[in-house]
Design a protein around this motif. Structure first.
Motif, PDB file in Angstrom:
ATOM      1  N   VAL A 135       0.869  12.365  25.044  1.00 43.99           N
ATOM      2  CA  VAL A 135       2.290  12.204  25.304  1.00 43.99           C
ATOM      3  C   VAL A 135       2.512  11.845  26.763  1.00 43.99           C
ATOM      4  N   HIS A 136       3.340  10.831  26.986  1.00 48.11           N
ATOM      5  CA  HIS A 136       3.746  10.419  28.332  1.00 48.11           C
ATOM      6  C   HIS A 136       5.262  10.538  28.447  1.00 48.11           C
ATOM      7  N   THR A 137       5.749  10.908  29.616  1.00 55.43           N
ATOM      8  CA  THR A 137       7.192  10.901  29.857  1.00 55.43           C
ATOM      9  C   THR A 137       7.611   9.498  30.280  1.00 55.43           C
ATOM     10  N   ALA A 138       8.876   9.171  30.005  1.00 52.84           N
ATOM     11  CA  ALA A 138       9.395   7.850  30.357  1.00 52.84           C
ATOM     12  C   ALA A 138      10.915   7.933  30.445  1.00 52.84           C
ATOM     13  N   VAL A 139      11.516   6.833  30.859  1.00 52.04           N
ATOM     14  CA  VAL A 139      12.975   6.706  30.880  1.00 52.04           C
ATOM     15  C   VAL A 139      13.338   5.471  30.086  1.00 52.04           C
ATOM     16  N   TYR A 140      14.225   5.661  29.085  1.00 52.65           N
ATOM     17  CA  TYR A 140      14.646   4.546  28.239  1.00 52.65           C
ATOM     18  C   TYR A 140      16.166   4.523  28.205  1.00 52.65           C
ATOM     19  N   ARG A 141      16.751   3.443  28.700  1.00 57.16           N
ATOM     20  CA  ARG A 141      18.208   3.281  28.747  1.00 57.16           C
ATOM     21  C   ARG A 141      18.869   4.497  29.404  1.00 57.16           C
ATOM     22  N   ASP A 142      18.356   4.845  30.558  1.00 58.35           N
ATOM     23  CA  ASP A 142      18.879   5.949  31.374  1.00 58.35           C
ATOM     24  C   ASP A 142      18.721   7.319  30.714  1.00 58.35           C
ATOM     25  N   THR A 143      17.872   7.395  29.702  1.00 56.54           N
ATOM     26  CA  THR A 143      17.633   8.671  29.017  1.00 56.54           C
ATOM     27  C   THR A 143      16.182   9.072  29.197  1.00 56.54           C
ATOM     28  N   LYS A 144      15.961  10.311  29.573  1.00 58.72           N
ATOM     29  CA  LYS A 144      14.611  10.829  29.697  1.00 58.72           C
ATOM     30  C   LYS A 144      14.009  11.004  28.304  1.00 58.72           C
ATOM     31  N   VAL A 145      12.843  10.417  28.083  1.00 53.86           N
ATOM     32  CA  VAL A 145      12.214  10.482  26.765  1.00 53.86           C
ATOM     33  C   VAL A 145      10.749  10.876  26.903  1.00 53.86           C
ATOM     34  N   VAL A 146      10.152  11.248  25.773  1.00 56.00           N
ATOM     35  CA  VAL A 146       8.698  11.429  25.694  1.00 56.00           C
ATOM     36  C   VAL A 146       8.172  10.415  24.696  1.00 56.00           C
ATOM     37  N   VAL A 147       7.032   9.810  25.020  1.00 54.71           N
ATOM     38  CA  VAL A 147       6.438   8.785  24.170  1.00 54.71           C
ATOM     39  C   VAL A 147       5.086   9.302  23.680  1.00 54.71           C
ATOM     40  N   LYS A 148       5.010   9.520  22.369  1.00 60.20           N
ATOM     41  CA  LYS A 148       3.777  10.003  21.741  1.00 60.20           C
ATOM     42  C   LYS A 148       2.981   8.786  21.285  1.00 60.20           C
ATOM     43  N   ILE A 149       1.753   8.646  21.773  1.00 63.74           N
ATOM     44  CA  ILE A 149       0.950   7.453  21.533  1.00 63.74           C
ATOM     45  C   ILE A 149      -0.374   7.857  20.886  1.00 63.74           C
ATOM     46  N   GLN A 150      -0.689   7.232  19.773  1.00 61.72           N
ATOM     47  CA  GLN A 150      -1.903   7.573  19.027  1.00 61.72           C
ATOM     48  C   GLN A 150      -3.144   7.089  19.779  1.00 61.72           C
TER      49      GLN A 150
END
Length: 544
Positions: A135-150
């Motif tokens: 899991v990596h943290t990111a920002v998408y459209r001014d929203t803090k998100v987490v990106v789960k990558i296989q």
């Protein structure tokens, strides 16, 4: 040997070599393997505890698929001895983070562009790393998100290992008679379905949205938002929820912790009895306290489903435990479970009674439902009764949920918290609309069976007319058989009469004609009351 064994010969050989090294040579010697292995082994176990430890070490060396298999086995209290369960709970996933460039490539392949072009920010260092994804943290459209990558190639690795595990399970089931009752091939198929489900990030996104809808009206529960446009088969983007783990609340005042524990219990009960979908692994790492009074659920890769019949079984099971009705408890367990031989019902009932009474001997704060469920599964194992995998998954979830709730507030009176929920579900079963629906379905099933029986009877009569029918009869214990037959006839007659009263009463109530009783047509209410009385008689006949 099958074709896939040849395709995976090198990996298959490595698996066997590791198993031999950790003391499984005697077992493998009994199998028709395609390799000439030396079964000389190092450090042969001299006790069950030592074999359990060597098994854990072997699984950790074999890799993620085998670690997850061991973790699944650690929840099979009805099959696995306690020494193995205790050891398998300590399994660790020793995985290194995937290099950033490989992560970028997975995102690019799935979403059509590298992460730097999709997200305004994307962390180079992973927030978490596990065997299937990181899991990596990111920002998408001014929203803090987490990106789960296989992890790259993990699906291929798991499929290869699952084929090898399935082959070994089939060989053991066929050539080791002691393993036959455990149904290893079926267990491997069940495990494979669960593991492949964790690889399906589209399904995980669906699970999140089921929970988000199911808890939309609960202000105390926080469920992440799915960003479908930046998610795919191997990438899942969710809103980032910040909070504190439930095992790190020492500074919270007791009254606040008590309320949070109640929220945790109510959340679990709502999942099972209302939503029909439950988080399989609600351990402390998957539960966060948001602010001072909210709980958030993380990681939806493993979500179980429960149907109405299983809900009813579970309600009856819990009520039998809390009301200490041991005859009913044994009846429920034998209906749900699969005996692998003759069962001493009296001994089983006595052991269950000792277990529950020992817990009720403590005060209510000491009554640990999770422990009771675990020990109950171990009693079933001794009596060679196997529970369906779906029930074991549910028990595992409930045990973990109770553990997390007690972690928040150790003095939680769990029995007091779940009784109202069980009663509300029980009363819902007696709702007039549901009752009419259930009765209609029951009558239709009864008519289908009756049609089937008459067809079979007609076939027997035709065979008798042609002189092709004969009966071989031996009088052994006929009196008890006739007594049992009489009880069956009584039950069928009462069941048909009850169904007729319910359907007739429902029709009368729909016509809404006076006189009235409790606001409903009196004759309809009398029909319902009669059905209720006959139902109680039917239950009493069943328990005699």
């Amino acid at each position: 040997m099958s074709y896939f064994a040849l395709r995976h010969a090198r990996r298959f050989h490595d698996v066997l070599r590791i198993l031999v090294r950790y003391g499984y040579g005697p077992l493998l010697e009994r199998l028709p393997l395609p390799f000439n292995l030396s079964f000389r082994r190092r450090g042969v176990a001299t006790s069950g505890e030592e074999l359990a430890r060597q098994t854990r070490l072997a699984l950790e060396e074999l890799g993620p698929t085998y670690v997850k298999a061991g973790q699944m086995m650690s929840t099979r209290y009805d099959l696995v001895p306690p020494a193995f369960i205790d050891e398998l709970k300590n399994l660790q996933e020793n995985v290194a983070p995937v290099p950033l460039e490989e992560i970028r490539q997975v995102v690019t392949d799935e979403l059509g562009a590298p992460p730097d072009e999709i997200f305004s920010e994307f962390s180079e260092k992973p927030l978490a790393s596990a065997s299937i994804a990181q899991v990596h943290t990111a920002v998408y459209r001014d929203t803090k998100v987490v990106v789960k990558i296989q992890r790259p190639g993990i699906a291929r690795t798991i499929e290869q290992d699952m084929e090898i595990v399935a082959l070994l399970a089939g060989l053991i089931d066929e050539h080791v008679s002691e393993a036959k009752p455990y149904g290893l091939p079926g267990m491997v198929r069940e495990f494979g379905r669960g593991l492949r489900g964790e690889l399906d990030f589209e399904r995980e996104a669906d699970n999140v949205e089921v929970f988000r809808t199911g808890f939309a009206d609960d202000p105390n529960i926080v469920i992440p938002q799915v960003f479908r446009e930046v998610s795919g088969d191997r990438v899942l983007t969710l809103s980032h929820i910040r909070g504190r783990r439930v095992d790190d609340l020492s500074f919270f005042p007791p009254d606040r912790r008590r309320q949070l524990a109640r929220v945790a219990v109510d959340m679990s009960m709502h999942q099972v009895f209302e939503l029909g979908a439950y988080h399989v692994d609600p351990h402390p790492g998957n539960l966060l306290v948001v602010g001072l009074d909210k709980l958030a659920i993380l990681d939806y890769g493993m979500v179980g489903l429960i149907d109405e019949g299983s809900i009813n079984d579970l309600v009856d099971l819990f009520l039998a435990l809390m009301e200490r009705d041991y005859a009913f408890l044994v009846e429920i367990l034998l209906e749900i479970g699969q005996p692998r031989g003759d069962i001493n019902v009296q001994e089983l009932r006595h052991e269950l009674m000792e277990l529950v009474e020992h817990n009720y001997a403590k005060d209510l704060q000491g009554f640990n439902l999770g422990q009771v469920l675990i020990f109950m599964m171990q009693i079933l194992r001794r009596h060679r009764i196997t529970m369906p995998a779906s029930y074991i998954s549910l028990v595992r979830a409930l045990v973990a949920a109770e553990s997390s709730a007690r972690m928040i507030y150790p003095d939680l009176r769990l029995a007091d918290e779940i009784r109202p929920r069980l009663r509300s579900v029980l009363f819902r079963k007696w709702d007039w609309t549901d009752l009419r629906s259930s009765a209609t379905v029951g009558i239709r099933r009864l008519l289908r069976r009756f049609s089937h029986w008459t067809g079979q009877l007609g076939s027997l009569v035709d065979r008798a007319d042609r002189g092709e029918f004969s009966i071989k009869f031996q009088h052994v214990g006929l009196e008890s058989f006739l007594g049992g037959l009489e009880k069956i006839a009584q039950r069928i007659s009462l069941a048909v009469l009850i169904a007729a009263l319910i359907i007739g009463g429902s029709l009368i109530i729909q016509f809404d004609r006076p006189p009235y009783l409790l606001g409903y047509p009196a004759l309809g209410m009398v029909s319902y009351i009669g059905a209720l009385i006959l139902g109680a008689i039917l239950v009493s006949i069943g328990r005699r």
